[in-house]
Structure formats: C-alpha cells, structure tokens
Design an enzyme around this catalytic site. Sequence first.
Site, short mmCIF file in Angstrom:
data_model
loop_
_atom_site.label_atom_id
_atom_site.label_comp_id
_atom_site.label_asym_id
_atom_site.label_seq_id
_atom_site.Cartn_x
_atom_site.Cartn_y
_atom_site.Cartn_z
NE ARG A 1 -6.36 7.11 -9.90
CZ ARG A 1 -7.04 7.41 -8.79
NH1 ARG A 1 -8.35 7.20 -8.73
NH2 ARG A 1 -6.44 7.95 -7.75
CG ASP B 1 -16.88 8.15 -10.18
OD1 ASP B 1 -17.64 9.11 -10.50
OD2 ASP B 1 -16.01 8.25 -9.29
CD GLU C 1 -10.71 10.74 -14.44
OE1 GLU C 1 -11.41 9.73 -14.50
OE2 GLU C 1 -10.36 11.27 -13.37
CG HIS D 1 -12.50 10.79 -10.39
ND1 HIS D 1 -11.34 10.40 -11.02
CD2 HIS D 1 -12.38 10.30 -9.13
CE1 HIS D 1 -10.58 9.72 -10.19
NE2 HIS D 1 -11.19 9.65 -9.03
P1 NAD Z 1 -5.94 -0.80 -1.76
O1 NAD Z 1 -4.49 -0.59 -1.98
O2 NAD Z 1 -6.45 -0.96 -0.38
O3 NAD Z 1 -6.43 -2.07 -2.61
C1 NAD Z 1 -6.02 -2.32 -3.91
C2 NAD Z 1 -6.03 -3.83 -4.12
O4 NAD Z 1 -5.68 -4.08 -5.48
C3 NAD Z 1 -5.01 -4.56 -3.24
O5 NAD Z 1 -5.63 -5.64 -2.58
C4 NAD Z 1 -3.96 -5.04 -4.23
O6 NAD Z 1 -3.36 -6.27 -3.86
C5 NAD Z 1 -4.79 -5.19 -5.48
N1 NAD Z 1 -3.97 -5.23 -6.69
C6 NAD Z 1 -2.78 -4.63 -6.92
N2 NAD Z 1 -2.33 -4.95 -8.16
C7 NAD Z 1 -3.25 -5.79 -8.69
C8 NAD Z 1 -3.34 -6.47 -9.93
N3 NAD Z 1 -2.38 -6.36 -10.85
N4 NAD Z 1 -4.43 -7.24 -10.15
C9 NAD Z 1 -5.41 -7.37 -9.20
N5 NAD Z 1 -5.37 -6.74 -8.01
C10 NAD Z 1 -4.30 -5.96 -7.76
O7 NAD Z 1 -6.66 0.42 -2.50
P2 NAD Z 1 -8.14 0.96 -2.27
O8 NAD Z 1 -8.13 2.01 -1.22
O9 NAD Z 1 -9.06 -0.19 -2.13
O10 NAD Z 1 -8.39 1.73 -3.66
C11 NAD Z 1 -8.49 1.02 -4.88
C12 NAD Z 1 -8.42 2.01 -6.02
O11 NAD Z 1 -9.60 2.83 -6.02
C13 NAD Z 1 -7.28 3.03 -5.92
O12 NAD Z 1 -6.09 2.52 -6.49
C14 NAD Z 1 -7.79 4.22 -6.70
O13 NAD Z 1 -7.34 4.11 -8.03
C15 NAD Z 1 -9.30 4.04 -6.69
N6 NAD Z 1 -10.03 5.14 -6.02
C16 NAD Z 1 -10.99 5.80 -6.72
C17 NAD Z 1 -11.71 6.83 -6.11
C18 NAD Z 1 -12.83 7.58 -6.83
O14 NAD Z 1 -13.26 8.64 -6.36
N7 NAD Z 1 -13.36 7.10 -7.93
C19 NAD Z 1 -11.42 7.18 -4.78
C20 NAD Z 1 -10.43 6.45 -4.09
C21 NAD Z 1 -9.73 5.44 -4.72
#
Ligand code: NAD
Length: 334
Positions: free
Chosen positions: A233, A257, A262, A294
């Site tokens: 994000r 990305d 954005e 994105h």
């Molecule tokens: P997920 O919930 O499986 O994993 C997120 C991880 O971050 C977890 O292990 C959690 O413990 C950790 N976390 C939470 N708070 C934290 C902190 N303060 N410091 C460090 N780590 C912390 O989520 P995911 O499916 O792996 O997705 C991750 C992120 O990717 C999503 O939150 C979303 O913002 C982003 N995303 C982006 C796109 C894109 O198209 N660019 C698509 C999907 C997801």
Amino acid sequence: MKLAVFSTKKWVRDAFSEKKPDPINLTFFEARLDEETAPLAAGFDSVCVFVNDTVNARVIDVLAEGGVKTIALRCAGFNNIDLNRAQEKGIKVCRVPAYSPYAVAEYAMGLILTLNRKFHRAHSRVREGNFSLDGLLGFDLHGKTVGIIGTGKIGQVFMDVISGFGVRILAYDKFPSDSAKAKGAEYVDLETLYRESDIITLHCPLTHETYHLINDYAIKAMKKGVMLINTSRGPLINSNAVINGLKSGIVGYVGLDVYEEEGDLFFEDLSDQVIQDDTFVRLQTFPNVLITSHQAFFTKEAIDNIRDTTYTNLNEIEKTGSCENMVSGVIRKS
Ligand code: NAD
C-alpha cells in the site's frame, strides 16, 4: 439482491457479468465511491468497492440512509473503510482476503529484476537502434540479502520465488511465523533488516502502525544503494523521504506498484492532462525508479478468484447474515 459496483473498468464489468449468480442484479458505476457519488447507491442492497474507493464515516452515513446493508470489498486490504462507523450503522463489510498471493509475489520479483537488469530501458534503446550497454550494468542477486517486511501469504510466496536465486532472507513481522522460518527466513528486528538488506520488499498491511514505516529515519539506517520495493500500500512509504534518499544515494533503486496519493492517478488514462502531484512527477524523473499503476494483482486467476469470492461472500451473508470473510470494527462508546 441489487448490487452497485463502483470503480468499474471494462475488466471488472466483463469478469462480474460472466458467471453472475441469478439472484444478484448488477449495476456498474464507473465512478469511484466517495462523498460525491455515495447518493448513487440509494436503493441498492449492497455496494462493491475496490482499493481507491473512499468509504469514510460520511460516505457510510449516506449509504445507510439509502438502505445499503453490505459493503463487499473486492480486495484484501480494508484501510479505506471506516469499519467502526459501518458497524454502528449495522452495515456488514466483507472482503477477499486472498485471491492470488502468486500474482503479487511474482510481480514484486519482476520489479526487482527489471530495476536491476533494466529491461525497460534496454527495450526502448534497442527499438531506437541504440545497442550500447552503457548505464545498463546490473548485479547478481546470488549471495545478496533480501529483507521482507510482512511474512503473510504474499511475503511467504515471495520467499519461495526469490529462494531460487540463492539469496539470504531476512524477515520482520509483528507475528513471526513458523512456516516462514521453515522456508529459510531469519527473523530480525527492523534495524538489522535495514542495515543488512540489499533489497527490501514490503508485504505488510497499511495500519496506523505501518503508515510511513519507510521514512527519513528508516532510510538513514539502510545500506547504501538499497533497492526498495512496494507492492503493498502506498502510504507505507513517505515519498518525500524516498526522494531525499534517492538524491543522497542511500536509495539506489525504487520499484513502486502503489503510491501514497495514487487515488487521483492510478487506473485512469491521464495522458493528455497535466499531472498536479509534484512529488509523483519528481519521483518519475529518477532513472532508477520504476512505477506501475497498482497492477500486481492483475492476473486472470486473481480476477476470477476476486469475482467468485465476492459472490460467495454476498450469497452467504444474504442466506445466513454472515460469511467467513467478514471484517468488523469496534463500536465506539458514545
Ligand atoms: P497477510 O495478512 O497474509 O499478511 C500480512 C502480514 O503482515 C502478516 O504476516 C502480518 O502479521 C504482518 N503485519 C501486520 N502488521 C504488521 C506490522 N505492523 N509490521 C510488520 N508486519 C505486520 O496479507 P497478504 O495477503 O500477504 O497481503 C499483504 C498486503 O499486500 C495487503 O495488506 C495489501 O495491502 C497488499 N496487496 C497489494 C496488492 C497489489 O495489487 N499491489 C494485491 C493484494 C494485496
């Protein structure tokens, strides 16, 4: 069920129209959901929104007045929703927690390889008849240290992907996981990760704790020439801090990305308009910065999963009042 789908582009209309369950009546709005467009949702049972829709308290009040009962996010992150207000107004919120961690992890790998080996610049040169290698020098990934912040679904798939390159993997997560350790991740504190990583990639959610996680202070702690990758994000990174880091040479490469502002830019064709965001324009001037709009999630498999999970969520909520992918806030006392 009458469903208003906001922020729709052709690919959303095509995907959601294909395999639509009979009880759902779709209306597509190209506009983003925000304070101006929220009245469009009056008379609908549910709204379906994406990453750059604004679903703050004022928007939720208008949705509630118009009779909306459910907000279906067609993405994983829910940082753009005031969950507390939704709960106060009795509006259910559901999301698509995982649609393809592979899509995003593979894309992050693509950004790393492109920034390092400069495919984008080489492609343009060769098309123009310039076959010089000057300025295209890369480095072996083999033997380098990669720091992963956030070792959830995407972070762990990314570990699988990058492991084949023979790198050392450092990781930081608020909740370290055994499965990430089993994949070879060495959990360290953020200072160690910043100090030792040649490449840092962000895979944690946007929360009040992670807002501007990458700031001046963090960048000063990083290895000179570090590569920063953000497919998570935009607001995880303070863009001005990164610009300062690029100017000083501490930051050697940036692959984004996502971008903190954005919402005014991404997903739109603005090619004949003047971009007003000076920070974004400044970022684009660096030869070692690569920005995409994105699109990390944007694979056929991910889109099909987004559609199928959204319809399953809505059907379950209609039938049982709940679903496994609900997200909820905390009711405020007064
Ligand atoms: P997920 O919930 O499986 O994993 C997120 C991880 O971050 C977890 O292990 C959690 O413990 C950790 N976390 C939470 N708070 C934290 C902190 N303060 N410091 C460090 N780590 C912390 O989520 P995911 O499916 O792996 O997705 C991750 C992120 O990717 C999503 O939150 C979303 O913002 C982003 N995303 C982006 C796109 C894109 O198209 N660019 C698509 C999907 C997801």
